[in-house]
Enzyme design. Structure first.
Site, PDB file in Angstrom:
ATOM      1  N   ASP A 274      18.011  23.309  19.187  1.00 54.74           N
ATOM      2  CA  ASP A 274      17.402  24.637  19.241  1.00 54.74           C
ATOM      3  C   ASP A 274      16.502  24.643  20.471  1.00 54.74           C
ATOM      4  O   ASP A 274      16.095  23.597  20.977  1.00 54.74           O
ATOM      5  CB  ASP A 274      16.620  24.956  17.966  1.00 54.74           C
TER       6      ASP A 274
HETATM    7  C1  BGC Z   1      15.941  30.296  17.790  1.00 60.19           C
HETATM    8  C2  BGC Z   1      17.452  30.187  17.801  1.00 60.19           C
HETATM    9  C3  BGC Z   1      17.986  30.884  19.012  1.00 60.19           C
HETATM   10  C4  BGC Z   1      17.378  30.238  20.248  1.00 60.19           C
HETATM   11  C5  BGC Z   1      17.853  30.825  21.557  1.00 60.19           C
HETATM   12  C6  BGC Z   1      15.341  29.831  19.099  1.00 60.19           C
HETATM   13  O1  BGC Z   1      13.994  30.136  19.160  1.00 60.19           O
HETATM   14  O2  BGC Z   1      15.417  29.558  16.717  1.00 60.19           O
HETATM   15  O3  BGC Z   1      17.974  30.745  16.616  1.00 60.19           O
HETATM   16  O4  BGC Z   1      19.376  30.835  19.025  1.00 60.19           O
HETATM   17  O5  BGC Z   1      15.981  30.413  20.195  1.00 60.19           O
HETATM   18  O6  BGC Z   1      17.320  32.084  21.742  1.00 60.19           O
END
Ligand code: BGC
Length: 749
Positions: A274
């Site tokens: 993530d």
């Molecule tokens: C979120 C993810 C997301 C990623 C990219 C993160 O903060 O938890 O779900 O896909 O950012 O934007």
């Protein structure tokens, strides 16, 4: 695009990448990996064999906010990503950039599909697959390769800021829908990323919170949707979670990423971090992390602001310089590096990126895609109460409707954060109702109360009193009042939890005032999380939950209100009366950055139904405009042989009849009760469901297969699933608390 001969970080290592690349023989046009006719694993092997260590090392971190690294010399493409899962979102950068309406970079528009919890309320796997298809098509149309979804984290706490994104509280339902979404996306040759692995069930301190969960609970509640994504949908990528699990950050948890995901489930794809969840180089790579995101200059600029570190983010650990240094120091083996890169290449080959790059320039928000969004929004609406048959409204008989509330005139399509899609067009409840009501019905509108925090001028006591009076007057004058309440992205979204289960300020009072002014009031919930309803529910004749319905939500609502479509949605979560009643109460958000999942497997209805706690509305519940009769339950034991392979299981059949006068779908739910187990098991668990379309008067036979897996629990002693021989009860019903038929089956051994 990152070129192999132009990244500055490699100055740190002895070999310059330019030299390494220059020393390579040119790649022949007929190289094995270039041909789509070469078997996949041979393509991977051939290409890997042509790469320098430096080139391999560049591939372990992103080249930008939403791109993996390309290696031009070999024609390895970057994977171009886009956020989801509720449609395609701008890839221009972090949410703080793309949330801004005025930022030109953020102006990517696409179909905004209903929130995950709304799609879950449809219990319609075929439709979720179509949604996956549609999203896959839009990803390609916009020239991207990957959508960051589906979200399959379990709704453990009513206050989780991202409850709206996933598929509710039940692992079986989440698994079925997650698989359907992935199959739809992958069927388009687009790469999904099932997220967030694992136990991202609260936003509170999401980078530092340490979720302590016992092994049985993990296996029975928090892992099944990921297991199904791998074993059944053969998902191409898995995104690790921000949080720690039992003391280890998910992004460097070897047990989670390697032992469970890769070895136990047989995951062949790549694990992606993530955004900003890496804290080390060798330990992260060796634990099984294949690709760190984000990367490149954007990541460095972001980290330089200091804000991510203050929030607990980590990034920039799998950059080529650090990976090469670790390889040189023997902390990361060449074999491990090859393993990471092979996984990335395998996904690129398998998804078709080498052979059919997505050029973009296609259409989005096509009529077909919009139709899927509308169907989802409509099927996902749950009719919770309908006293005296107030609904459906008869447009021929009513002359006026007052549409009231802070969510009436604005289309609140989704919760906040990385899943919030910017639609080209959206229909607010008021617009939908006006359009459907037609010229013969007067539709008035009153705000009733400002949305908390949205407009300070509306939040004063004086302003509230005026708005409330206007709403009560409008309601009193109309034949019917429709009050649309709920939250909006600043009160419910990623990065923070919802402060309270109560509706935002003034909304309870608004409902009570409107109900007093007009007893023919329909309350509509437009939010992803459960809300406290005790202050007004007794006086509410009709109640609908439309969740966040995406861009077509207002149209879908109008169709249900007027009976053009019949409500068939059912709750994918228990709606508790009060937060205090919910199983995680007292074990949330944790103390000293540690949260103990002390309720164990008793999540959602597993708790409410076992411990006999009365919810406001139970899991699986939803009324309709017709009635259904369940009959003739039969359980037949079946043994089948396919060559020497024996499969054994039980087949449950029953009849469902639509006994009303409208064509409508019924979601039939199958639960299993294990009354003879040596260990503590919940009152029952969902192990099957079918959405059955029935014309008025029609009867259909519904069939479920109950296999050993449906009877099993996870044994920490045996480190395996165990089904104890004996008698199991099979329950079929219309909700977890409305079991219509029961039967038994015997498991011999
Ligand atoms: C979120 C993810 C997301 C990623 C990219 C993160 O903060 O938890 O779900 O896909 O950012 O934007």
């Amino acid at each position: 695009m990152r070129r192999v001969d132009c990244f500055p970080v490699l100055f740190a290592v002895a070999l310059s990448c330019t030299l390494a690349a220059a020393g390579q023989a040119p790649v022949p046009a007929n190289a094995l990996y270039k041909s789509a006719a070469t078997p996949l694993e041979e393509r991977v092997k051939d290409l890997l064999g042509r790469m320098t260590t430096e080139e391999k090392a560049t591939m372990l971190s992103g080249s930008g906010w939403m791109e993996s690294a390309a290696v031009e010399r070999l024609g390895i493409p970057a994977i171009k990503m886009a956020d989801g899962p509720l449609g395609v979102r701008s890839w221009a950068g972090s949410s703080s950039i793309t949330n801004s309406v005025n930022n030109p970079a953020a102006k990517v528009t696409a179909t905004s599909f209903p929130s995950g919890v709304a799609m879950a309320a449809t219990w319609d796997t075929e439709l979720v697959k179509q949604e996956g298809d549609a999203i896959g098509q839009e990803v390609k149309a916009l020239g991207r390769d990957m959508i960051l979804g589906p979200t399959v984290n379990i709704n453990r706490v009513p206050l989780w800021g991202r409850n709206f994104e996933g598929y509710g509280e039940d692992p079986y339902l989440s698994a079925r829908l997650g698989v359907a979404y992935i199959e739809g996306v992958q069927g388009e040759g687009v790469i999904p990323s099932v997220k967030h692995f694992d136990a991202n069930n609260e936003e509170f301190e999401r980078h530092r919170i340490d979720a302590h969960i016992d092994e049985r609970t993990l296996n029975e509640i928090y892992l099944p949707a990921f297991k199904a994504a791998v074993e059944e949908a053969h998902v191409w990528t898995v995104m690790s979670a921000y949080n720690l699990l039992n003391g280890v950050h998910c992004g460097e948890d070897a047990w989670l990423l390697t032992d469970v995901l890769k070895k136990q489930y047989g995951f062949k794809g790549l694990v992606i971090s993530d955004w900003g969840s890496t804290y080390s180089t060798a330990p992260t790579v060796n634990a099984g992390m294949d690709l760190e995101m984000p990367g490149g200059e954007r990541m460095r600029n972001w980290m330089a602001t200091g804000q991510p570190t203050a929030a607990g983010n980590g990034a920039g650990w799998l950059t080529a310089d650090k990976v090469l240094a670790a390889v040189k120091a023997g902390e990361i083996s060449e074999a491990r590096l090859d393993e990471n890169v092979s996984r990335i290449l395998r996904v690129e080959f398998e998804s078709g990126l080498f052979d059919h790059p997505h050029a973009g320039g296609g259409k989005v928000d096509t009529p077909e895609e919009r139709a899927v969004a509308l169907k989802g929004a409509t099927e996902g609406i749950v009719l919770l109460k309908n006293e005296g048959g107030l609904l459906p409204l008869d447009a021929g008989k009513i002359h006026s409707i007052a549409v009231i509330g802070p969510n009436a005139a604005v289309a609140r399509t989704g919760g906040g954060g990385s899943s919030l899609v910017r639609p080209k067009q959206s229909v607010a409840p008021l617009d939908g109702i006006k359009e459907r009501a037609g010229a013969g019905v007067t539709v008035s509108y009153a705000l009733g109360v400002g949305m908390e925090g949205e407009n300070a001028a509306q939040d004063t006591a004086e302003a509230r009193a005026v708005l409330l009076k206007e709403a009560a007057d409008a309601a009193a004058k109309a034949d019917v009042a429709v009050v649309v309440v709920g939250r909006y992205p600043k009160l419910e979204g990623e990065g923070f939890d919802v402060k309270t289960m109560d509706l935002p300020a003034g909304q309870d009072e608004l409902i009570a005032a409107v109900e007093k002014a007009n007893p023919r009031t329909v309350v509509v919930l437009n939010t992803g999380d459960p809300v406290t309803m005790t202050r007004w529910l007794d006086g509410t004749p009709a109640l609908l939950d439309m969740w966040y319905g995406g861009q077509e939500g207002g149209k879908a609502l109008a169709a249900i209100l007027f009976g053009d479509a019949n409500p068939s949605g059912k709750l994918p979560v228990t709606l508790p009366k009060r937060f205090e009643d919910s199983p995680a109460f007292g074990h949330y958000p944790g103390e000293n950055l540690r949260v103990d999942y002390a309720e164990g497997i008793y999540v959602g209805y597993r708790y409410f139904d076992t411990k006999n706690v009365e919810p406001a509305f139970p899991f699986g519940f939803g009324l309709s405009y017709t009635t259904f009769e369940y009959s003739d339950l039969k359980v037949v034991h079946r043994i089948e042989f396919a060559g020497a392979v024996k499969t054994e299981g039980d087949v449950v059949t029953l009849k469902v009849k639509n006994t009303g006068t409208r064509d409508e779908a019924e979601v039939v739910e199958l639960y299993v009760h294990d009354g003879h187990s040596k260990i503590d098991r919940p009152a029952h668990e969902l192990k099957g469901f079918k959405r059955v379309e029935l014309k008025a008067g029609e009867t259909k036979t519904v069939q479920f297969d109950v296999d050993r897996a449906a009877l099993s629990y996870w044994s920490p002693e045996k480190k395996d699933w165990v089904a104890e021989p004996g008698t199991f009860e099979v329950q079929v019903g219309a909700s977890s608390r409305d079991i219509r038929l029961k039967g038994t089956l015997e498991l011999k051994q």
